[in-house]
Design an enzyme around this catalytic site. Structure first.
Site, short mmCIF file in Angstrom:
data_model
loop_
_atom_site.label_atom_id
_atom_site.label_comp_id
_atom_site.label_asym_id
_atom_site.label_seq_id
_atom_site.Cartn_x
_atom_site.Cartn_y
_atom_site.Cartn_z
NE ARG A 80 -2.80 -3.56 -1.30
CZ ARG A 80 -2.35 -4.34 -0.32
NH1 ARG A 80 -1.06 -4.58 -0.20
NH2 ARG A 80 -3.19 -4.87 0.54
NE ARG A 100 -3.55 -2.13 2.91
CZ ARG A 100 -3.30 -3.24 3.61
NH1 ARG A 100 -2.11 -3.39 4.21
NH2 ARG A 100 -4.20 -4.18 3.74
CG HIS A 134 -4.53 0.53 -3.85
ND1 HIS A 134 -3.82 0.64 -2.67
CD2 HIS A 134 -5.49 -0.40 -3.63
CE1 HIS A 134 -4.37 -0.18 -1.77
NE2 HIS A 134 -5.37 -0.81 -2.33
CE1 TYR A 183 -6.63 -3.96 -2.35
CE2 TYR A 183 -8.64 -4.89 -1.46
CZ TYR A 183 -7.69 -3.90 -1.47
OH TYR A 183 -7.80 -2.85 -0.59
CG HIS A 213 -6.06 -8.56 1.67
ND1 HIS A 213 -6.17 -8.89 0.35
CD2 HIS A 213 -5.88 -7.21 1.69
CE1 HIS A 213 -6.04 -7.82 -0.39
NE2 HIS A 213 -5.86 -6.79 0.40
CE LYS A 254 -6.39 -0.56 4.67
NZ LYS A 254 -7.69 -0.86 4.04
#
Length: 298
Positions: free
Chosen positions: A247, A148, A244, A279, A270, A172
């Site tokens: 990614r 990211r 992104h 994704y 994830h 995250k």
């Protein structure tokens, strides 16, 4: 207490107890600010503890005319989280969004680039400049490791474990993971470190930050977006791309070359395999090739 007091308390909870990033907390707060603006515009004086389902429904109806279903779903989710926190803290006993249905958004397939398009982007970088060597290392890292943009700009030198072939990523919720890094990507990072970064006057507090701007400070997310968009313009790539996109392309190319979803999930960081499936963009031609290649009755 007024709205601001409850919001600040909620922000502290998101930061300290849930460990969310500054960007995520700002997104959650923006949803509440939007509700507050609606109340102010319509001269509705009510606290977070007192607001009822009917008022919230009026707000949701008003934004449905302005934003798409995906944005509506995000706002509803953000507000549900806020009121769930108020219940958790015993400020109220019910969630006024409990019965409000989230609009169906479907699955949005991300944009991806072909290997050739990525090669062309990187080839367009002007390596005669100091920023050029840095930018090549940045794009190679984004695409080579599937990061990211927030993970890239906060990457530390102390997070590089090149002898082991990994880098440590803080994603995250401050969750850490180790991502493999290829010899090629390592080479471009080392070129940048040894020929460009070593000559910068590094500002205090950024000594361990890998990618720096010309003033010796951490790059912003916006700067990475600008670098990529300018390169796309140079090669006449008329696609809506961002960091992104690299990614997404990382995940797509891995899958198309035989990697399994579980491995890709771990590398992307994830929590749910379902997120990885969203994704990863698969075209029908590739699916047909998989069936032809691997099914026993081909």
């Amino acid at each position: 207490m007024n709205w601001n007091t409850y919001i600040k308390s909620y922000q502290s909870y998101l930061k300290i107890e849930r460990g969310l990033s500054k960007n995520t907390i700002e997104n959650y707060s923006f949803d509440i600010d939007r509700l507050c603006l609606f109340l102010s515009t319509n001269e509705i004086e009510v606290s977070p503890v007192q607001i009822g389902e009917e008022t919230v429904q009026q707000f949701i109806y008003s934004i449905s005319k302005e934003v798409n279903p995906r944005s509506q779903a995000r706002i509803i989710s953000g507000l549900k989280s806020f009121f769930s926190y108020l219940i958790f803290e015993d400020y109220r006993t019910d969630n006024p969004l409990e019965l409000i249905e989230t609009p169906k958004t479907g699955r949005k397939l991300p944009d991806t680039l072909s290997v050739e398009e990525i090669d062309n982007l990187i080839a367009a970088i002007d390596l005669t400049t100091n920023e050029g060597e840095r930018n090549r290392a940045i794009l190679e890292t984004l695409y080579g490791c599937g990061l990211r943009v927030s993970e890239l700009v906060t990457l530390k030198i102390s997070d590089l474990f090149f002898e082991e072939g990994f880098i440590k990523i803080t994603g995250k919720g401050n969750k850490q993971r180790f991502v493999p890094i290829s010899d090629l990507t390592q080479k471009f990072i080392q070129i940048y470190r040894n020929t460009i970064r070593t000559h910068l006057t590094i500002q205090k507090g950024f000594e361990d930050t890998l990618f720096l701007n010309r003033r010796g400070k951490q790059l912003t997310r916006a700067m990475i977006f600008t670098i990529i968009k300018n390169l796309a313009l140079q090669i006449n790539l008329y696609k809506t791309i961002s960091p992104h996109t690299l990614r997404h392309s990382f995940a797509t190319h891995l899958l198309e070359n035989g990697a399994d979803l579980r491995s890709i999930q771990l590398m992307l960081g994830h929590e749910s395999i379902t997120t990885t499936e969203i994704y990863v963009h698969l075209d029908r031609k590739f699916l047909a090739e998989v069936l032809t290649t691997f099914h026993p009755r081909k």
